[in-house]
Design an enzyme around this catalytic site. Structure first.
Site, PDB file in Angstrom:
ATOM      1  CB  ALA A  54      -0.935  -0.008   1.204  1.00 52.25           C
ATOM      2  CG  HIS A  55      -1.053   4.963   0.953  1.00 51.99           C
ATOM      3  ND1 HIS A  55      -0.699   5.699   2.048  1.00 51.99           N
ATOM      4  CD2 HIS A  55      -2.266   4.439   1.246  1.00 51.99           C
ATOM      5  CE1 HIS A  55      -1.634   5.644   2.962  1.00 51.99           C
ATOM      6  NE2 HIS A  55      -2.612   4.867   2.507  1.00 51.99           N
ATOM      7  CG  ASN A  56       2.877   7.382   1.910  1.00 52.61           C
ATOM      8  OD1 ASN A  56       1.735   7.528   1.449  1.00 52.61           O
ATOM      9  ND2 ASN A  56       3.836   8.287   1.799  1.00 52.61           N
ATOM     10  CB  CYS A  57       4.880   0.302   2.186  1.00 48.18           C
ATOM     11  SG  CYS A  57       3.301  -0.254   2.875  1.00 48.18           S
ATOM     12  CB  SER A  85       2.358   4.438   6.718  1.00 52.40           C
ATOM     13  OG  SER A  85       1.867   5.492   5.920  1.00 52.40           O
TER      14      SER A  85
END
Length: 344
Positions: free
Chosen positions: A239-242, A259
């Protein structure tokens, strides 16, 4: 013209693998699995258990370590597994791709494609994209605006880089993978879900590999990042910002929420799922179907949902297996206690 499959004599293989041929020379066409029956194949066995499996079939030769004997032709090597890996490398055939840019490919005038790069049929390269030296973009792959395909990187058929994706040198993206789609972000305004714009990008470090039909979402802002030598199996969701540090491995169907940080050398087994904003420590290992709901310490092995140290999980599972017996014993004790109370 049909492309020639590799083939050798056993004496040629012995020279190439640093092995010693014990038995008659003859043709060898390919590596084979120990459970196969392939008279032109070469397999390996590193111990008695694997040798028993191999001897269920016939092979041109079996790679064996010193001290392990059989009545088939042998390629003797001190490390048969490593020798078999070398054989796999000899047998590997890169997918064909013609030099230059195929006439059916669609390349925007504002894109940059290096002279030594190869672009296959019906691939699309949008404005601002850069395809560096020796990169390979196979048929029907899509390279979106402002993406970078690093030196020697490969996009297999139908791989997609949506926008603002940077692949550093030697990255491999397999078929059906989608890199840089919107992260999953919404805000409830009291009556409906409002989409949060996802305006960041994705950066994938050198020598990393992303499996077929995996998805890596663009960041809300900033970048979703994978470090060097990260290996992502098929059907993984990031997912986003991992942030995945160097040498991380994610097996099939892992799902990372937004994240999440996975530190250097951590390994997640198949179908591991995480909550958002957790950190998985360097060198940690999480067994298949583990559920990570909080931070995990470095260097430990975790199992179960919620993921706990392996020893603790195993003891819990053992106790769970005895619940029926424990319940029966408890009922018997209750019955005896009731009889004693009647006598008071």
């Amino acid at each position: 013209m049909a492309r020639r499959r590799p083939g050798w004599t056993l004496s040629e293989l012995a020279d190439r693998l640093g092995a010693t041929l014990e038995g008659p020379d003859g043709p060898a066409a390919r590596p084979s699995a120990a459970g196969d029956d392939d008279p032109e194949g070469v397999t390996f066995a590193q111990d008695e258990r694997y040798l028993t499996k191999a001897l269920e079939g016939r092979f041109a030769a079996i790679l064996l370590p010193p001290g392990l004997e059989c009545d088939q032709t042998v390629l003797r090597h001190p490390r048969p597994r490593q020798a078999f890996m070398a054989l796999l490398t000899l047998a590997d055939r890169p997918m064909p791709l013609a030099e230059g840019i195929h006439p059916t490919a669609v390349v925007d005038p504002l894109a940059s494609v290096a002279p030594t790069a190869k672009v296959g049929p019906y691939a699309v390269i949008e404005a601002g994209a850069v395809v560096r030296d020796r990169a390979r973009v196979y048929a029907f792959a899509y390279v979106g605006e402002d993406c970078v395909v690093g030196e020697g990187s490969m996009l297999f058929p139908h791989a997609v880089l949506v926008r603002d994706v940077t692949l550093e040198a030697g990255v491999t993206i397999h078929s059906g993978a989608v890199i840089g789609a919107d992260g999953f972000g919404y805000s409830w305004n009291g009556t409906r879900h409002i989409k949060i714009p996802q305006v960041g990008g994705v950066r994938i470090g050198p020598a990393s590999e992303v499996g077929a039909n995996a998805t890596i979402d663009r960041a809300t802002a900033g970048a979703t990042t994978l470090g060097e030598d990260v290996k992502v199996d098929n059907l993984v969701q990031i997912a986003h910002n991992c942030r995945l540090e160097d040498h991380v491995i994610l097996a099939s169907q892992v799902g990372l929420a937004g994240s999440v940080t996975v530190e250097t050398g951590a390994v997640l087994g198949g179908q591991v799922g995480t909550g958002d904003h957790v950190t998985i420590g360097a060198g940690a290992r999480v067994g298949g179907q583990g559920g990570v709901v909080g931070d995990l310490a470095p260097g430990k092995t975790y199992w179960g949902t919620p993921a706990r140290p392996k020893g603790e999980t195993m003891r819990t599972l053992a106790r769970t297996g005895r619940l029926a017996e424990t319940e029966a014993r408890l009922k018997e004790l209750e019955r005896r206690l009731a009889e004693l109370e009647k006598k008071l």
